[in-house]
Design a protein around this motif. Structure first.
Motif, PDB file in Angstrom:
ATOM      1  N   VAL A 234       0.622  -1.784  -0.389  1.00  0.00           N
ATOM      2  CA  VAL A 234       0.272  -0.391   0.005  1.00  0.00           C
ATOM      3  C   VAL A 234       0.693   0.624  -0.380  1.00  0.00           C
ATOM      4  CG1 VAL A 234      -1.518   1.699   1.294  1.00  0.00           C
ATOM      5  CG2 VAL A 234      -1.793  -1.303   1.120  1.00  0.00           C
TER       6      VAL A 234
ATOM      7  N   TRP B 284       3.971   3.620   8.288  1.00  0.00           N
ATOM      8  CA  TRP B 284       3.715   4.421   7.266  1.00  0.00           C
ATOM      9  C   TRP B 284       4.837   5.676   7.471  1.00  0.00           C
ATOM     10  CZ3 TRP B 284       0.582   3.947   3.040  1.00  0.00           C
ATOM     11  CH2 TRP B 284       0.228   4.948   2.402  1.00  0.00           C
TER      12      TRP B 284
ATOM     13  N   LYS C  54      -9.160  10.538  14.268  1.00  0.00           N
ATOM     14  CA  LYS C  54      -8.542  11.061  13.008  1.00  0.00           C
ATOM     15  C   LYS C  54      -7.544  10.041  13.499  1.00  0.00           C
ATOM     16  CE  LYS C  54      -7.758  13.880  10.090  1.00  0.00           C
ATOM     17  NZ  LYS C  54      -6.588  13.202   8.917  1.00  0.00           N
TER      18      LYS C  54
ATOM     19  N   VAL D 199      -8.200   6.219  12.260  1.00  0.00           N
ATOM     20  CA  VAL D 199      -8.940   6.085  10.849  1.00  0.00           C
ATOM     21  C   VAL D 199      -7.826   6.156   9.868  1.00  0.00           C
ATOM     22  CG1 VAL D 199     -10.430   6.881   9.517  1.00  0.00           C
ATOM     23  CG2 VAL D 199     -10.952   7.180  11.360  1.00  0.00           C
ATOM     24  N   ASP D 200      -6.997   7.334   9.464  1.00  0.00           N
ATOM     25  CA  ASP D 200      -5.577   7.620   8.814  1.00  0.00           C
ATOM     26  C   ASP D 200      -4.744   5.946   8.958  1.00  0.00           C
ATOM     27  OD1 ASP D 200      -6.402   9.323   8.129  1.00  0.00           O
ATOM     28  OD2 ASP D 200      -5.142  10.626   9.799  1.00  0.00           O
TER      29      ASP D 200
ATOM     30  N   THR E 223      -5.555   2.698   9.845  1.00  0.00           N
ATOM     31  CA  THR E 223      -6.290   1.323   9.536  1.00  0.00           C
ATOM     32  C   THR E 223      -6.723   2.237   8.450  1.00  0.00           C
ATOM     33  OG1 THR E 223      -7.652   1.928  11.498  1.00  0.00           O
ATOM     34  CG2 THR E 223      -7.984   1.028   9.886  1.00  0.00           C
ATOM     35  N   THR E 224      -6.677   2.854   7.457  1.00  0.00           N
ATOM     36  CA  THR E 224      -6.891   3.009   5.686  1.00  0.00           C
ATOM     37  C   THR E 224      -5.584   3.224   5.664  1.00  0.00           C
ATOM     38  OG1 THR E 224      -8.228   4.845   6.504  1.00  0.00           O
ATOM     39  CG2 THR E 224      -6.926   4.413   3.807  1.00  0.00           C
ATOM     40  N   ARG E 225      -4.001   3.061   6.430  1.00  0.00           N
ATOM     41  CA  ARG E 225      -3.164   2.230   5.762  1.00  0.00           C
ATOM     42  C   ARG E 225      -2.647   1.258   5.596  1.00  0.00           C
ATOM     43  NH1 ARG E 225      -1.050   8.529   7.856  1.00  0.00           N
ATOM     44  NH2 ARG E 225      -1.477   9.679   5.997  1.00  0.00           N
TER      45      ARG E 225
END
Length: 317
Positions: free
Chosen positions: A37, A85, A271, A274-275, A277-279
């Motif tokens: 990713v 990340w 927030k 969420v970031d 988890t998305t990454r």
């Protein structure tokens, strides 16, 4: 009391270890590869050799057992590793945002307590009167209205009625206390209203139940003033379930304000969750999950200690 506190503190240790182990293995079950990713986020073609090299650099080529040993050794030194990340230390990433969520949670809790306890008490003491009905309408409205929607209504109302846009964003309270309160009061109010609604209903039902007890009727028969009965006898016992609700709601607010943070443009723990988890950044995810779990455990510890203070029978049993 000292022995009770020591026993509760000792119970925290195995709970923290169990949470750390569960978080590590459950996060590894998540689908997806953070390396793929990350390297292919912009749609750029990346060779398998580059993916393997990056996975080796991040230590993801090691066995699960080896990673687990490294993870637990890091925890013993309060080192949660580095974000897969950004490459920054997970502790630093969390500490940048934790003060924001913590302050909102504290402010929302104070707002809820100052609203819920008086209103819940009045509603119980004046049962089936216009006061009771008014408080119940306010409480049900708080449960029905989502916090983020109330936040948007607050912002639109301030702009429309007063022509004033509340400050959006976060400023440290140590840099500018007034700007800090101006930025965080409104999200705390929108969250605290729902928080207060839950606590108000709990306060009302608990106080009504306590007021039916035999010792309350005995005090009335002796001619004790109603105010003294309520303050010295009923309120202390009625607060037990209310303290539980307040504690659990406070722990939830640390990481559960994702949409409200988006409305007020606040970069908090929600927030960040969420970031991450998305990454697919499971190193950061497990640090955040561990933070929230530790928060719940510590809040439950504080609630247990408040129980012992409110009801001495608990620490003597």
């Amino acid at each position: 009391m000292t022995g009770y506190i020591i026993r509760r503190l000792l119970l925290v240790i195995p709970s923290l270890i169990g949470v750390a182990v569960a978080v590590f293995f459950l996060i590894r079950v998540m689908p997806g590869d953070v390396v793929v990713v990350k390297l292919r986020a912009d749609g750029v073609a990346v060779s398998e050799d580059a993916i393997i090299a990056e996975r080796k650099r991040l230590g993801l080529d090691k066995s699960i057992g080896h990673q687990f040993v490294d993870y637990m050794w890091g925890l013993s030194r309060l080192d949660l590793g580095k974000s897969l990340w950004t490459g920054e230390r997970v502790v630093d990433e969390i500490m940048l945002r934790f003060p924001v969520s913590l302050q909102i949670a504290i402010m929302a809790t104070l707002i809820a307590v100052f609203i819920a306890i008086p209103l819940g008490t009045l509603s119980a003491l004046y049962r089936d009167t216009w006061i009771d009905y008014t408080v119940r309408v306010v409480a049900v409205s708080g449960l029905a209205i989502p916090s983020f929607w109330l936040g948007m209504i607050i912002v639109l109302g301030l702009i429309t009625v007063f022509g004033w846009l509340p400050q959006i964003g976060y400023v440290s309270i140590f840099e500018n206390p007034w700007a800090n309160l101006a930025a965080l009061f409104w999200p705390a109010l929108s969250v605290g209203y729902r928080y207060a609604a839950v606590a108000t209903r709990m306060m009302r039902s608990a106080l009504l139940e306590v007021m039916r007890e035999d010792y309350i009727r005995t005090a009335r028969a002796k001619g004790v003033f109603r105010r003294i009965i309520t303050r010295r006898h009923a309120m202390r016992n009625a607060m037990l379930p209310v303290v539980t609700v307040i504690g659990l709601e406070f722990a939830f607010l640390i990481g559960g304000l994702v949409v409200t943070e988006q409305v007020f443009n606040i970069n908090g723990i929600g927030k960040l969750f969420v970031d991450a988890t998305t990454r697919g950044d499971f190193t950061l995810i497990q640090g955040l999950v561990l933070l929230i779990a530790v928060t719940f455990i510590l809040v439950n510890l504080v609630v247990d200690l408040l129980y012992a203070w409110l009801d001495p029978r608990i620490r003597l049993s």
